[in-house]
Scaffold this motif. Structure first.
Motif, mmCIF file in Angstrom:
data_model
loop_
_atom_site.group_PDB
_atom_site.id
_atom_site.type_symbol
_atom_site.label_atom_id
_atom_site.label_comp_id
_atom_site.label_asym_id
_atom_site.label_seq_id
_atom_site.Cartn_x
_atom_site.Cartn_y
_atom_site.Cartn_z
ATOM 1 N N VAL A 50 -8.672 -3.243 -23.907
ATOM 2 C CA VAL A 50 -10.095 -3.452 -24.181
ATOM 3 C C VAL A 50 -10.337 -3.856 -25.638
ATOM 4 O O VAL A 50 -11.069 -4.792 -25.924
ATOM 5 C CB VAL A 50 -10.905 -2.172 -23.834
ATOM 6 N N ARG A 51 -9.687 -3.165 -26.579
ATOM 7 C CA ARG A 51 -10.029 -3.360 -28.002
ATOM 8 C C ARG A 51 -8.955 -4.054 -28.824
ATOM 9 O O ARG A 51 -9.157 -4.331 -30.005
ATOM 10 C CB ARG A 51 -10.391 -2.010 -28.640
ATOM 11 N N ARG A 52 -7.800 -4.296 -28.231
ATOM 12 C CA ARG A 52 -6.690 -5.018 -28.894
ATOM 13 C C ARG A 52 -6.250 -4.348 -30.193
ATOM 14 O O ARG A 52 -5.978 -5.024 -31.195
ATOM 15 C CB ARG A 52 -7.055 -6.494 -29.171
ATOM 16 N N HIS A 53 -6.185 -3.022 -30.212
ATOM 17 C CA HIS A 53 -5.653 -2.317 -31.375
ATOM 18 C C HIS A 53 -4.136 -2.179 -31.217
ATOM 19 O O HIS A 53 -3.673 -1.521 -30.283
ATOM 20 C CB HIS A 53 -6.266 -0.917 -31.509
ATOM 21 N N HIS A 54 -3.387 -2.775 -32.139
ATOM 22 C CA HIS A 54 -1.926 -2.766 -32.003
ATOM 23 C C HIS A 54 -1.341 -1.357 -32.040
ATOM 24 O O HIS A 54 -0.368 -1.070 -31.357
ATOM 25 C CB HIS A 54 -1.293 -3.628 -33.105
ATOM 26 N N VAL A 55 -1.940 -0.483 -32.863
ATOM 27 C CA VAL A 55 -1.398 0.879 -32.975
ATOM 28 C C VAL A 55 -1.414 1.579 -31.609
ATOM 29 O O VAL A 55 -0.454 2.276 -31.257
ATOM 30 C CB VAL A 55 -2.181 1.706 -34.029
ATOM 31 N N SER A 56 -2.462 1.343 -30.835
ATOM 32 C CA SER A 56 -2.533 2.026 -29.534
ATOM 33 C C SER A 56 -1.442 1.511 -28.596
ATOM 34 O O SER A 56 -0.840 2.295 -27.856
ATOM 35 C CB SER A 56 -3.917 1.882 -28.914
ATOM 36 N N ALA A 57 -1.168 0.202 -28.639
ATOM 37 C CA ALA A 57 -0.087 -0.346 -27.800
ATOM 38 C C ALA A 57 1.253 0.268 -28.218
ATOM 39 O O ALA A 57 2.096 0.596 -27.371
ATOM 40 C CB ALA A 57 -0.036 -1.862 -27.929
ATOM 41 N N LEU A 58 1.434 0.453 -29.533
ATOM 42 C CA LEU A 58 2.704 1.007 -30.020
ATOM 43 C C LEU A 58 2.825 2.497 -29.689
ATOM 44 O O LEU A 58 3.932 2.997 -29.469
ATOM 45 C CB LEU A 58 2.839 0.763 -31.528
ATOM 46 N N VAL A 59 1.697 3.189 -29.656
ATOM 47 C CA VAL A 59 1.723 4.605 -29.257
ATOM 48 C C VAL A 59 2.158 4.710 -27.791
ATOM 49 O O VAL A 59 2.992 5.559 -27.428
ATOM 50 C CB VAL A 59 0.350 5.274 -29.478
ATOM 51 N N THR A 63 8.854 -0.970 -37.814
ATOM 52 C CA THR A 63 9.631 -2.099 -37.271
ATOM 53 C C THR A 63 8.756 -3.342 -37.180
ATOM 54 O O THR A 63 9.180 -4.444 -37.555
ATOM 55 C CB THR A 63 10.185 -1.739 -35.868
ATOM 56 N N ARG A 64 7.521 -3.174 -36.700
ATOM 57 C CA ARG A 64 6.606 -4.312 -36.569
ATOM 58 C C ARG A 64 6.312 -4.929 -37.939
ATOM 59 O O ARG A 64 6.283 -6.143 -38.101
ATOM 60 C CB ARG A 64 5.318 -3.834 -35.884
ATOM 61 N N ARG A 65 6.119 -4.085 -38.938
ATOM 62 C CA ARG A 65 5.847 -4.556 -40.306
ATOM 63 C C ARG A 65 7.059 -5.307 -40.863
ATOM 64 O O ARG A 65 6.914 -6.364 -41.474
ATOM 65 C CB ARG A 65 5.498 -3.346 -41.184
ATOM 66 N N ARG A 87 16.827 3.508 -39.048
ATOM 67 C CA ARG A 87 17.067 2.068 -39.026
ATOM 68 C C ARG A 87 15.785 1.310 -39.398
ATOM 69 O O ARG A 87 15.820 0.366 -40.188
ATOM 70 C CB ARG A 87 17.554 1.636 -37.640
ATOM 71 N N ALA A 88 14.655 1.741 -38.858
ATOM 72 C CA ALA A 88 13.386 1.063 -39.142
ATOM 73 C C ALA A 88 13.009 1.208 -40.614
ATOM 74 O O ALA A 88 12.536 0.257 -41.240
ATOM 75 C CB ALA A 88 12.284 1.636 -38.254
ATOM 76 N N ALA A 132 7.275 -8.660 -39.302
ATOM 77 C CA ALA A 132 6.257 -9.570 -39.846
ATOM 78 C C ALA A 132 6.708 -10.114 -41.204
ATOM 79 O O ALA A 132 6.555 -11.309 -41.496
ATOM 80 C CB ALA A 132 4.931 -8.838 -39.978
ATOM 81 N N LEU A 133 7.289 -9.242 -42.040
ATOM 82 C CA LEU A 133 7.762 -9.687 -43.354
ATOM 83 C C LEU A 133 8.915 -10.680 -43.209
ATOM 84 O O LEU A 133 8.985 -11.673 -43.933
ATOM 85 C CB LEU A 133 8.212 -8.479 -44.184
ATOM 86 N N MET A 134 9.805 -10.416 -42.255
ATOM 87 C CA MET A 134 10.944 -11.328 -42.053
ATOM 88 C C MET A 134 10.475 -12.679 -41.526
ATOM 89 O O MET A 134 11.016 -13.716 -41.890
ATOM 90 C CB MET A 134 11.962 -10.685 -41.107
#
Lengths: 53, 242
Positions: B81-90, B229-231, A36-37, B234-236
Protein backbone atom coordinates in the motif's frame (compact mmCIF):
# COMPACT_ATOMS: atom_id res chain seq x y z
CA UNK A 1 18.88 -32.01 39.81
CA UNK A 2 18.06 -33.68 36.48
CA UNK A 3 14.43 -34.87 36.59
CA UNK A 4 13.75 -38.55 36.02
CA UNK A 5 12.28 -38.66 32.52
CA UNK A 6 11.71 -42.40 32.62
CA UNK A 7 10.90 -44.20 29.39
CA UNK A 8 10.23 -40.90 27.61
CA UNK A 9 13.78 -39.54 28.05
CA UNK A 10 14.55 -39.91 24.33
CA UNK A 11 11.42 -37.98 23.28
CA UNK A 12 11.93 -35.16 25.79
CA UNK A 13 15.70 -34.77 25.39
CA UNK A 14 15.41 -35.21 21.61
CA UNK A 15 12.88 -32.36 21.46
CA UNK A 16 15.04 -30.03 23.54
CA UNK A 17 18.20 -31.06 21.67
CA UNK A 18 16.78 -30.46 18.19
CA UNK A 19 15.30 -27.14 19.34
CA UNK A 20 18.68 -26.05 20.73
CA UNK A 21 20.41 -27.05 17.48
CA UNK A 22 17.90 -25.24 15.26
CA UNK A 23 17.98 -22.07 17.37
CA UNK A 24 21.79 -22.13 17.58
CA UNK A 25 21.97 -22.56 13.79
CA UNK A 26 19.62 -19.62 13.22
CA UNK A 27 21.56 -17.47 15.69
CA UNK A 28 24.93 -18.27 14.08
CA UNK A 29 23.55 -17.63 10.58
CA UNK A 30 22.04 -14.32 11.74
CA UNK A 31 25.29 -13.16 13.34
CA UNK A 32 27.44 -14.23 10.36
CA UNK A 33 25.14 -12.38 7.95
CA UNK A 34 25.18 -9.31 10.22
CA UNK A 35 29.01 -9.29 10.33
CA UNK A 36 29.19 -9.68 6.53
CA UNK A 37 26.71 -6.84 5.93
CA UNK A 38 28.55 -4.54 8.34
CA UNK A 39 31.88 -5.23 6.61
CA UNK A 40 30.39 -4.79 3.14
CA UNK A 41 28.83 -1.45 4.09
CA UNK A 42 31.97 -0.18 5.85
CA UNK A 43 34.07 -1.02 2.78
CA UNK A 44 31.59 0.62 0.38
CA UNK A 45 31.39 3.77 2.53
CA UNK A 46 35.18 3.95 2.79
CA UNK A 47 35.53 3.71 -1.00
CA UNK A 48 32.87 6.41 -1.49
CA UNK A 49 34.58 8.75 0.96
CA UNK A 50 37.91 8.19 -0.78
CA UNK A 51 36.35 8.84 -4.18
CA UNK A 52 34.60 12.01 -2.95
CA UNK A 53 37.95 13.21 -1.64
CA UNK B 1 5.19 11.82 16.02
CA UNK B 2 3.91 9.06 13.76
CA UNK B 3 4.78 5.38 13.35
CA UNK B 4 5.50 6.10 9.67
CA UNK B 5 8.63 8.02 10.76
CA UNK B 6 10.27 4.63 11.22
CA UNK B 7 9.80 3.87 7.56
CA UNK B 8 12.89 6.06 7.26
CA UNK B 9 15.83 3.59 7.42
CA UNK B 10 17.96 6.00 9.50
CA UNK B 11 15.25 6.42 12.12
CA UNK B 12 14.52 2.68 12.11
CA UNK B 13 18.23 1.90 12.63
CA UNK B 14 18.49 4.42 15.47
CA UNK B 15 15.41 3.14 17.31
CA UNK B 16 16.10 -0.56 16.73
CA UNK B 17 19.71 -0.09 17.84
CA UNK B 18 18.50 1.36 21.13
CA UNK B 19 15.84 -1.26 21.90
CA UNK B 20 17.65 -4.35 20.60
CA UNK B 21 19.90 -5.02 23.64
CA UNK B 22 16.88 -4.77 25.97
CA UNK B 23 14.71 -7.05 23.85
CA UNK B 24 17.51 -9.61 23.45
CA UNK B 25 18.31 -9.54 27.18
CA UNK B 26 14.66 -9.86 28.14
CA UNK B 27 14.23 -12.74 25.66
CA UNK B 28 17.19 -14.62 27.17
CA UNK B 29 15.95 -14.06 30.72
CA UNK B 30 12.34 -15.01 29.98
CA UNK B 31 13.29 -18.11 28.00
CA UNK B 32 15.74 -19.26 30.67
CA UNK B 33 13.19 -18.72 33.46
CA UNK B 34 10.34 -20.45 31.59
CA UNK B 35 12.38 -23.42 30.41
CA UNK B 36 14.14 -24.03 33.75
CA UNK B 37 10.80 -23.75 35.57
CA UNK B 38 9.02 -26.02 33.10
CA UNK B 39 11.75 -28.62 32.69
CA UNK B 40 13.04 -28.93 36.24
CA UNK B 41 10.25 -27.76 38.53
CA UNK B 42 6.99 -29.14 37.13
CA UNK B 43 5.68 -32.67 37.77
CA UNK B 44 4.96 -35.32 35.15
CA UNK B 45 1.45 -35.47 33.78
CA UNK B 46 -0.66 -38.43 35.00
CA UNK B 47 -1.41 -39.45 31.40
CA UNK B 48 1.52 -38.21 29.32
CA UNK B 49 4.31 -38.71 31.82
CA UNK B 50 7.45 -36.61 31.30
CA UNK B 51 6.55 -35.89 27.64
CA UNK B 52 4.45 -33.02 28.99
CA UNK B 53 7.76 -31.09 29.24
CA UNK B 54 7.75 -30.85 25.44
CA UNK B 55 4.84 -28.43 25.75
CA UNK B 56 7.27 -25.65 26.80
CA UNK B 57 8.85 -25.62 23.36
CA UNK B 58 6.18 -27.10 21.08
CA UNK B 59 3.36 -24.67 21.89
CA UNK B 60 5.51 -21.48 22.07
CA UNK B 61 7.28 -22.38 18.81
CA UNK B 62 4.00 -23.06 16.98
CA UNK B 63 2.47 -19.88 18.36
CA UNK B 64 5.52 -17.77 17.42
CA UNK B 65 5.59 -19.31 13.92
CA UNK B 66 2.00 -18.24 13.28
CA UNK B 67 2.57 -14.79 14.79
CA UNK B 68 5.67 -14.40 12.62
CA UNK B 69 3.49 -14.88 9.55
CA UNK B 70 1.08 -12.26 10.89
CA UNK B 71 4.00 -9.82 11.21
CA UNK B 72 5.07 -10.66 7.65
CA UNK B 73 1.50 -10.11 6.44
CA UNK B 74 1.22 -6.67 8.07
CA UNK B 75 4.67 -5.64 6.81
CA UNK B 76 3.84 -6.90 3.30
CA UNK B 77 0.56 -4.99 3.26
CA UNK B 78 2.37 -1.82 4.35
CA UNK B 79 4.83 -2.37 1.48
CA UNK B 80 2.07 -3.02 -1.08
CA UNK B 81 0.00 0.00 0.00
CA UNK B 82 2.64 2.56 1.04
CA UNK B 83 5.84 1.30 -0.64
CA UNK B 84 7.99 1.64 2.49
CA UNK B 85 11.17 -0.36 1.87
CA UNK B 86 11.82 -0.95 5.58
CA UNK B 87 8.53 -2.83 5.92
CA UNK B 88 9.38 -5.11 2.97
CA UNK B 89 12.77 -5.82 4.57
CA UNK B 90 11.15 -6.56 7.94
CA UNK B 91 8.91 -9.13 6.22
CA UNK B 92 11.95 -10.66 4.53
CA UNK B 93 13.87 -10.70 7.83
CA UNK B 94 11.04 -12.44 9.70
CA UNK B 95 10.71 -15.40 7.32
CA UNK B 96 13.78 -17.49 8.32
CA UNK B 97 12.92 -16.97 12.00
CA UNK B 98 9.32 -18.07 11.38
CA UNK B 99 10.50 -21.08 9.36
CA UNK B 100 12.82 -22.15 12.20
CA UNK B 101 9.97 -21.94 14.71
CA UNK B 102 7.72 -23.91 12.34
CA UNK B 103 10.36 -26.65 12.03
CA UNK B 104 10.76 -26.72 15.83
CA UNK B 105 6.99 -27.15 16.22
CA UNK B 106 6.90 -29.94 13.62
CA UNK B 107 9.92 -31.83 15.01
CA UNK B 108 8.92 -31.53 18.67
CA UNK B 109 5.39 -32.56 17.66
CA UNK B 110 6.83 -35.70 16.06
CA UNK B 111 8.93 -36.45 19.17
CA UNK B 112 5.79 -35.98 21.30
CA UNK B 113 3.51 -37.93 18.96
CA UNK B 114 5.69 -41.03 18.75
CA UNK B 115 5.25 -42.18 22.38
CA UNK B 116 1.70 -40.78 22.75
CA UNK B 117 0.10 -41.76 19.43
CA UNK B 118 2.50 -44.53 18.42
CA UNK B 119 3.57 -42.69 15.29
CA UNK B 120 5.97 -39.87 14.37
CA UNK B 121 3.56 -38.46 11.83
CA UNK B 122 -0.08 -38.77 10.84
CA UNK B 123 -1.93 -37.08 8.00
CA UNK B 124 -4.10 -35.43 10.60
CA UNK B 125 -5.75 -32.26 9.18
CA UNK B 126 -4.01 -29.99 11.69
CA UNK B 127 -0.57 -31.54 11.20
CA UNK B 128 -0.96 -31.52 7.43
CA UNK B 129 -2.03 -27.88 7.51
CA UNK B 130 1.06 -26.99 9.54
CA UNK B 131 3.29 -28.87 7.09
CA UNK B 132 1.79 -26.86 4.21
CA UNK B 133 2.41 -23.73 6.30
CA UNK B 134 6.12 -24.72 6.55
CA UNK B 135 6.21 -25.16 2.76
CA UNK B 136 4.80 -21.64 2.37
CA UNK B 137 7.68 -20.34 4.48
CA UNK B 138 10.16 -22.20 2.25
CA UNK B 139 8.47 -20.87 -0.88
CA UNK B 140 8.45 -17.32 0.49
CA UNK B 141 12.21 -17.42 1.25
CA UNK B 142 12.97 -19.07 -2.11
CA UNK B 143 10.98 -16.38 -3.96
CA UNK B 144 12.97 -13.58 -2.30
CA UNK B 145 16.19 -15.30 -3.42
CA UNK B 146 14.95 -16.07 -6.93
CA UNK B 147 13.88 -12.58 -8.02
CA UNK B 148 16.74 -10.17 -8.71
CA UNK B 149 14.85 -6.88 -8.54
CA UNK B 150 14.16 -6.25 -4.83
CA UNK B 151 10.96 -4.27 -5.42
CA UNK B 152 9.53 -6.99 -7.67
CA UNK B 153 10.59 -9.60 -5.09
CA UNK B 154 8.81 -7.62 -2.37
CA UNK B 155 5.65 -7.40 -4.53
CA UNK B 156 5.59 -11.12 -5.37
CA UNK B 157 6.42 -12.28 -1.85
CA UNK B 158 3.76 -9.89 -0.54
CA UNK B 159 1.13 -11.64 -2.66
CA UNK B 160 2.44 -15.07 -1.57
CA UNK B 161 2.25 -13.91 2.04
CA UNK B 162 -1.41 -12.92 1.64
CA UNK B 163 -2.23 -16.35 0.12
CA UNK B 164 -0.26 -18.19 2.83
CA UNK B 165 -2.19 -16.33 5.52
CA UNK B 166 -5.07 -18.76 4.94
CA UNK B 167 -2.85 -21.56 6.27
CA UNK B 168 -1.56 -19.39 9.13
CA UNK B 169 -5.17 -18.70 10.13
CA UNK B 170 -6.10 -22.37 9.80
CA UNK B 171 -3.07 -23.31 11.94
CA UNK B 172 -4.14 -20.81 14.59
CA UNK B 173 -7.78 -21.88 14.79
CA UNK B 174 -7.72 -25.48 13.56
CA UNK B 175 -7.42 -26.81 17.12
CA UNK B 176 -10.79 -25.19 17.85
CA UNK B 177 -12.86 -26.56 14.99
CA UNK B 178 -10.97 -29.48 13.38
CA UNK B 179 -11.82 -32.23 15.82
CA UNK B 180 -11.00 -35.25 13.70
CA UNK B 181 -7.44 -36.59 13.78
CA UNK B 182 -4.97 -37.21 16.57
CA UNK B 183 -3.95 -33.74 17.67
CA UNK B 184 -5.42 -32.58 20.99
CA UNK B 185 -7.43 -29.39 21.45
CA UNK B 186 -6.04 -25.96 22.35
CA UNK B 187 -3.62 -25.92 25.31
CA UNK B 188 -4.51 -22.33 26.13
CA UNK B 189 -7.88 -20.68 25.80
CA UNK B 190 -9.78 -17.64 27.01
CA UNK B 191 -12.15 -20.20 28.56
CA UNK B 192 -10.31 -21.18 31.77
CA UNK B 193 -11.95 -24.62 31.84
CA UNK B 194 -10.08 -25.63 28.70
CA UNK B 195 -6.62 -24.52 29.83
CA UNK B 196 -3.88 -26.84 30.94
CA UNK B 197 -3.42 -27.09 34.70
CA UNK B 198 -1.93 -24.03 36.47
CA UNK B 199 1.20 -25.95 37.34
CA UNK B 200 2.02 -26.14 33.60
CA UNK B 201 0.22 -22.97 32.53
CA UNK B 202 2.46 -20.39 34.25
CA UNK B 203 5.82 -21.63 32.90
CA UNK B 204 4.13 -22.19 29.51
CA UNK B 205 3.00 -18.56 29.33
CA UNK B 206 6.53 -17.43 30.30
CA UNK B 207 7.98 -19.62 27.52
CA UNK B 208 5.50 -18.20 25.01
CA UNK B 209 6.61 -14.67 26.00
CA UNK B 210 10.25 -15.78 25.68
CA UNK B 211 9.76 -17.14 22.17
CA UNK B 212 7.93 -13.98 21.07
CA UNK B 213 10.71 -11.79 22.47
CA UNK B 214 13.34 -14.00 20.80
CA UNK B 215 11.44 -13.60 17.53
CA UNK B 216 11.41 -9.82 17.94
CA UNK B 217 15.14 -9.68 18.78
CA UNK B 218 16.10 -11.85 15.80
CA UNK B 219 13.87 -9.91 13.42
CA UNK B 220 15.39 -6.61 14.55
CA UNK B 221 18.94 -7.95 13.99
CA UNK B 222 18.02 -9.41 10.61
CA UNK B 223 16.11 -6.30 9.48
CA UNK B 224 19.12 -4.14 10.38
CA UNK B 225 21.30 -6.53 8.36
CA UNK B 226 18.95 -6.24 5.36
CA UNK B 227 19.03 -2.43 5.56
CA UNK B 228 22.84 -2.40 5.72
CA UNK B 229 23.06 -4.79 2.77
CA UNK B 230 20.63 -2.66 0.74
CA UNK B 231 22.65 0.49 1.52
CA UNK B 232 25.92 -1.23 0.56
CA UNK B 233 24.39 -2.42 -2.71
CA UNK B 234 23.17 1.12 -3.47
CA UNK B 235 26.66 2.54 -2.84
CA UNK B 236 28.26 -0.13 -5.04
CA UNK B 237 25.77 0.65 -7.81
CA UNK B 238 26.74 4.35 -7.53
CA UNK B 239 30.42 3.37 -7.76
CA UNK B 240 29.79 1.43 -10.94
CA UNK B 241 27.99 4.40 -12.49
CA UNK B 242 30.71 6.90 -11.52
Amino acid sequence: MMPDLGKYAFAVLGSYGVTALLLAGLLVLTLVQRARAKRLLAEAEARMEKADG
Amino acid sequence: MSIWEYANPKKFMALSGRVLPWVAGLAALTLAAGLVWGFFLTPDDYKQGSTVKIIYIHVPAASAAINAWAVMLIASLVWIVRRHHVSALVAKAAAPVGLTFTLIALVTGAFWGQPMWGTWWAWDPRLTNFLIFALFYLGYIALWEAVENPDTAADLTGVLCIVGSVFALLSRYAVLFWNQGLHQGASLSMDAQENVSDVYWIPLVICIAGFELLFLALVLVRARTEIRTRRAQALMARERLA
